[in-house]
Design a protein around this motif. Structure first.
Motif, PDB file in Angstrom:
ATOM      1  N   ARG A 279      -8.530   8.792  12.782  1.00 27.79           N
ATOM      2  CA  ARG A 279      -7.500   9.417  13.058  1.00 27.79           C
ATOM      3  C   ARG A 279      -6.113   8.845  12.386  1.00 27.79           C
ATOM      4  N   ALA A 280      -6.132   7.491  12.369  1.00 22.74           N
ATOM      5  CA  ALA A 280      -5.003   6.826  11.759  1.00 22.74           C
ATOM      6  C   ALA A 280      -5.078   6.703  10.436  1.00 22.74           C
ATOM      7  N   LEU A 281      -6.237   6.859   9.935  1.00 23.34           N
ATOM      8  CA  LEU A 281      -6.529   6.886   8.398  1.00 23.34           C
ATOM      9  C   LEU A 281      -6.041   8.163   7.842  1.00 23.34           C
ATOM     10  N   ASP A 282      -6.388   9.218   8.546  1.00 31.12           N
ATOM     11  CA  ASP A 282      -5.860  10.701   8.232  1.00 31.12           C
ATOM     12  C   ASP A 282      -4.384  10.639   8.281  1.00 31.12           C
ATOM     13  N   GLU A 283      -3.749  10.076   9.299  1.00 32.44           N
ATOM     14  CA  GLU A 283      -2.422  10.077   9.440  1.00 32.44           C
ATOM     15  C   GLU A 283      -1.731   9.207   8.301  1.00 32.44           C
ATOM     16  N   ALA A 284      -2.392   8.122   7.889  1.00 32.71           N
ATOM     17  CA  ALA A 284      -1.940   7.522   6.622  1.00 32.71           C
ATOM     18  C   ALA A 284      -1.780   8.129   5.341  1.00 32.71           C
ATOM     19  N   GLU A 285      -2.781   9.304   5.272  1.00 33.00           N
ATOM     20  CA  GLU A 285      -2.902   9.884   4.129  1.00 33.00           C
ATOM     21  C   GLU A 285      -1.571  10.711   3.812  1.00 33.00           C
ATOM     22  N   GLY A 286      -1.019  10.959   4.823  1.00 35.32           N
ATOM     23  CA  GLY A 286       0.257  11.888   4.797  1.00 35.32           C
ATOM     24  C   GLY A 286       1.209  11.077   3.797  1.00 35.32           C
ATOM     25  N   VAL A 287       1.115   9.941   3.377  1.00 32.87           N
ATOM     26  CA  VAL A 287       1.950   9.407   2.488  1.00 32.87           C
ATOM     27  C   VAL A 287       2.107  10.095   1.175  1.00 32.87           C
ATOM     28  N   ALA A 288       1.016  10.645   0.971  1.00 34.28           N
ATOM     29  CA  ALA A 288       0.809  11.297  -0.443  1.00 34.28           C
ATOM     30  C   ALA A 288       1.705  12.397  -0.497  1.00 34.28           C
ATOM     31  N   ASP A 289       2.243  13.064   0.598  1.00 36.25           N
ATOM     32  CA  ASP A 289       3.288  14.232   0.573  1.00 36.25           C
ATOM     33  C   ASP A 289       4.733  13.648   0.190  1.00 36.25           C
ATOM     34  N   LEU A 290       4.996  12.401   0.318  1.00 36.65           N
ATOM     35  CA  LEU A 290       6.367  11.999   0.256  1.00 36.65           C
ATOM     36  C   LEU A 290       6.726  12.194  -1.202  1.00 36.65           C
ATOM     37  N   PRO A 291       7.711  12.450  -1.396  1.00 34.27           N
ATOM     38  CA  PRO A 291       8.531  12.487  -3.007  1.00 34.27           C
ATOM     39  C   PRO A 291       9.343  11.524  -3.113  1.00 34.27           C
ATOM     40  N   GLY A 292       9.465  11.027  -4.577  1.00 32.96           N
ATOM     41  CA  GLY A 292      10.561  10.014  -4.866  1.00 32.96           C
ATOM     42  C   GLY A 292      10.197   8.842  -4.418  1.00 32.96           C
ATOM     43  N   LEU A 293      11.114   7.705  -4.340  1.00 33.32           N
ATOM     44  CA  LEU A 293      10.798   6.424  -4.099  1.00 33.32           C
ATOM     45  C   LEU A 293      10.402   6.094  -2.798  1.00 33.32           C
ATOM     46  N   ILE A 294       9.431   5.715  -2.248  1.00 32.22           N
ATOM     47  CA  ILE A 294       8.952   5.640  -1.010  1.00 32.22           C
ATOM     48  C   ILE A 294       8.946   4.405  -0.494  1.00 32.22           C
ATOM     49  N   HIS A 295       9.056   3.203  -1.403  1.00 37.20           N
ATOM     50  CA  HIS A 295       9.115   1.946  -0.890  1.00 37.20           C
ATOM     51  C   HIS A 295      10.064   0.975  -1.709  1.00 37.20           C
ATOM     52  N   ASN A 296      10.260  -0.106  -1.389  1.00 37.63           N
ATOM     53  CA  ASN A 296      11.248  -0.847  -1.963  1.00 37.63           C
ATOM     54  C   ASN A 296      10.745  -2.233  -2.707  1.00 37.63           C
ATOM     55  N   GLY A 297       9.356  -2.283  -2.904  1.00 39.24           N
ATOM     56  CA  GLY A 297       8.845  -3.397  -3.743  1.00 39.24           C
ATOM     57  C   GLY A 297       9.010  -4.696  -3.019  1.00 39.24           C
ATOM     58  N   GLY A 298       9.317  -4.648  -2.028  1.00 39.95           N
ATOM     59  CA  GLY A 298       9.819  -6.198  -1.111  1.00 39.95           C
ATOM     60  C   GLY A 298       8.993  -6.199   0.121  1.00 39.95           C
ATOM     61  N   TRP A 299       9.978  -5.975   1.326  1.00 44.67           N
ATOM     62  CA  TRP A 299       9.037  -6.079   2.443  1.00 44.67           C
ATOM     63  C   TRP A 299       8.358  -4.881   2.634  1.00 44.67           C
ATOM     64  N   LEU A 300       8.594  -3.662   2.029  1.00 49.94           N
ATOM     65  CA  LEU A 300       7.771  -2.533   2.250  1.00 49.94           C
ATOM     66  C   LEU A 300       7.297  -2.337   0.731  1.00 49.94           C
ATOM     67  N   ARG A 301       6.011  -2.326   0.654  1.00 53.66           N
ATOM     68  CA  ARG A 301       5.332  -1.945  -0.639  1.00 53.66           C
ATOM     69  C   ARG A 301       4.100  -0.984  -0.546  1.00 53.66           C
ATOM     70  N   PHE A 302       3.946  -0.360   0.608  1.00 59.68           N
ATOM     71  CA  PHE A 302       2.866   0.406   0.701  1.00 59.68           C
ATOM     72  C   PHE A 302       3.082   1.897   0.107  1.00 59.68           C
ATOM     73  N   ASP A 303       2.047   2.310  -0.929  1.00 60.83           N
ATOM     74  CA  ASP A 303       2.335   3.576  -1.582  1.00 60.83           C
ATOM     75  C   ASP A 303       0.969   4.669  -1.409  1.00 60.83           C
ATOM     76  N   GLY A 304       0.058   4.013  -0.439  1.00 55.94           N
ATOM     77  CA  GLY A 304      -1.254   4.836  -0.228  1.00 55.94           C
ATOM     78  C   GLY A 304      -2.052   4.835  -1.241  1.00 55.94           C
ATOM     79  N   SER A 305      -1.866   3.917  -2.397  1.00 55.45           N
ATOM     80  CA  SER A 305      -2.958   3.988  -3.480  1.00 55.45           C
ATOM     81  C   SER A 305      -4.114   3.462  -3.359  1.00 55.45           C
ATOM     82  N   ARG A 306      -4.222   2.400  -2.271  1.00 54.62           N
ATOM     83  CA  ARG A 306      -5.414   2.003  -1.803  1.00 54.62           C
ATOM     84  C   ARG A 306      -6.310   2.441  -0.711  1.00 54.62           C
ATOM     85  N   LEU A 307      -5.712   3.589  -0.307  1.00 54.50           N
ATOM     86  CA  LEU A 307      -6.351   4.341   1.127  1.00 54.50           C
ATOM     87  C   LEU A 307      -7.838   4.448   1.246  1.00 54.50           C
TER      88      LEU A 307
END
Length: 418
Positions: A279-307
């Motif tokens: 259930r948590a993994l399925d929820e994390a997959e929702g990151v793919a629906d976010l448009p534009g810049l979704i992280h800052n490359g510093g303290w937030l780097r998650f983009d879902g590419s390794r899910l």
């Protein structure tokens, strides 16, 4: 009690202790003389053998503070001994919070008078420097090389807050919360998990003070990783539940809440709870629906590419080898077709597939995937893949004295030493 005394008290000779950890006896000798320290991957098993938790093992392996700092300074000429970073974090942040409370109590006229006397850099300067430090940290071969600059930056932040206005306090706390997360990463990389937890706690406090919900939630996620590493899955799940609620109040265009979900999956896999994990993994997959810049490359780097890889790793963790193999094989195939897998990611997938083979006692699978991962690590010089291979050595011990496995194990040992 030192490591040698504890080992003897638990009934292990150096040779038996080394064999249980898949290392050479001389390596244990170097640990006991304080010449080197065990790698992160070896510590959970070591703690288990010595009947300690990771915090107790951390204390056992840490030399006396004064002696350590003196030897560190004499060897490196660096005034920032790695033992100083934890004291710096606590001291500077406690001062920072105390000053913040005082500033908010001042009248506007008093606060502005202090602001006019400030000589530090602007808030934008601090944020730019923090961003630069994260980039240097990610690229640096020796993470410790960043420590001195982090200490200087945090001191400057504290001074700026002391001299700043109440209107600046929140923004400066936000910059500090960013930097404390980096300080925690430095401690974690140095195998100092108690110090890392302290840094992440302070980062969360800074984020809370600034009402920076995404920053706050990310600090909590990093704190949970300390629990996950120590296999305290229930404790980590509690922290992550708080992180989820904090992230829900953050910026919905950022990937924070999806990162929280992906890490919750790891905690649920450890409990173990397959349904909650999926259930948590399925929820994390929702990151793919976010448009534009979704992280800052510093303290937030998650983009879902390794899910996809994460899902496979969670199935390995749960012992669902059929699901794990299907998922990870699919990742390898799609990555090969799209040429989308880096050396680092491909090596991690190959190592997980080798671990599946070890659990099944399938020597052919172990040698095929483990050997390919080893070649990748040798070609790329990836320390991350080497680290994953070192973790695989624990699984290889279950395959007895098979010659090909023994050769693979030896080659991994040589790689990790170099």
């Amino acid at each position: 009690m030192g490591l040698a005394k504890r080992r003897k008290a638990m009934g292990y000779s150096q040779e038996k202790f080394a064999h249980a950890l898949s290392v050479d006896r001389t390596t244990v000798g170097r640990w006991e003389r304080g010449e080197t320290t065990p790698d992160a991957v070896q510590r959970p098993r070591m703690a288990e053998l010595l009947q300690l938790d990771l915090a107790e093992l951390d204390v056992l392996l840490t030399p006396p503070q004064a002696d350590f700092q003196a030897s560190s300074a004499s060897l490196s000429g660096d005034r920032h001994g790695s033992g100083e970073i934890d004291d710096m974090i606590r001291r500077e942040f406690l001062r920072l919070l105390a000053v913040t409370g005082a500033l908010t109590a001042l009248s506007p006229d008093e606060a502005e008078a202090m602001a006019e006397a400030a000589e530090g850099g602007s808030i934008d300067d601090f944020h730019r420097m923090n961003g630069h430090l994260w980039q240097v940290y990610q690229l640096a071969r020796s993470k410790r090389s960043v420590t001195a600059v982090v200490q200087d930056q945090l001191s400057a932040l504290s001074d700026a807050l002391k001299a700043g206005s109440s209107r600046q306090a929140g923004a400066l706390c936000e910059a500090a919360g960013d930097l404390f997360q980096l300080a925690g990463e430095l401690a974690f990389d140095g195998n100092r998990y108690t110090d890392a937890a302290a840094a992440y706690t302070l980062a969360a406090s800074a984020g809370s003070e600034a009402r920076a919900f995404d920053l706050w939630a990310c600090a909590l996620v990093r704190h949970a990783y300390v629990g996950l590493y120590a296999k305290r899955f229930a404790e980590a799940a509690e922290i992550l539940d708080v992180a989820r609620r904090v992230a829900a109040r953050g910026d919905s265009s950022l990937s924070t809440r999806y990162w929280v979900a992906s890490v919750q999956a790891e905690a649920y896999a450890g409990l173990p709870d397959l349904t909650a994990c999926e259930r948590a993994l399925d929820e994390a997959e929702g990151v793919a629906d976010l448009p534009g810049l979704i992280h800052n490359g510093g303290w937030l780097r998650f983009d879902g590419s390794r899910l996809a890889e994460e899902r496979g790793a969670r199935y390995v963790q749960l012992g669902r080898l059929d699901l794990a193999e299907a998922t990870l094989s699919s990742v390898l195939e799609s990555g090969a077709l799209a040429k989308g897998l880096s050396f680092r990611r491909r090596g991690a997938v190959l190592t997980d597939l080798a671990a599946i083979g070890a659990k099944r006692r399938d020597v052919e699978q172990v040698v095929a995937y483990g050997g390919e991962a080893l070649r990748l690590a040798q070609q790329s010089g990836s320390g991350y893949v080497a680290h994953r291979l070192q973790a695989l050595q624990v699984e290889l011990g279950s395959l007895g004295q098979d010659r090909r496995v023994a050769e693979l194990n030896a080659e991994i040992g040589v790689l990790c030493m170099t």
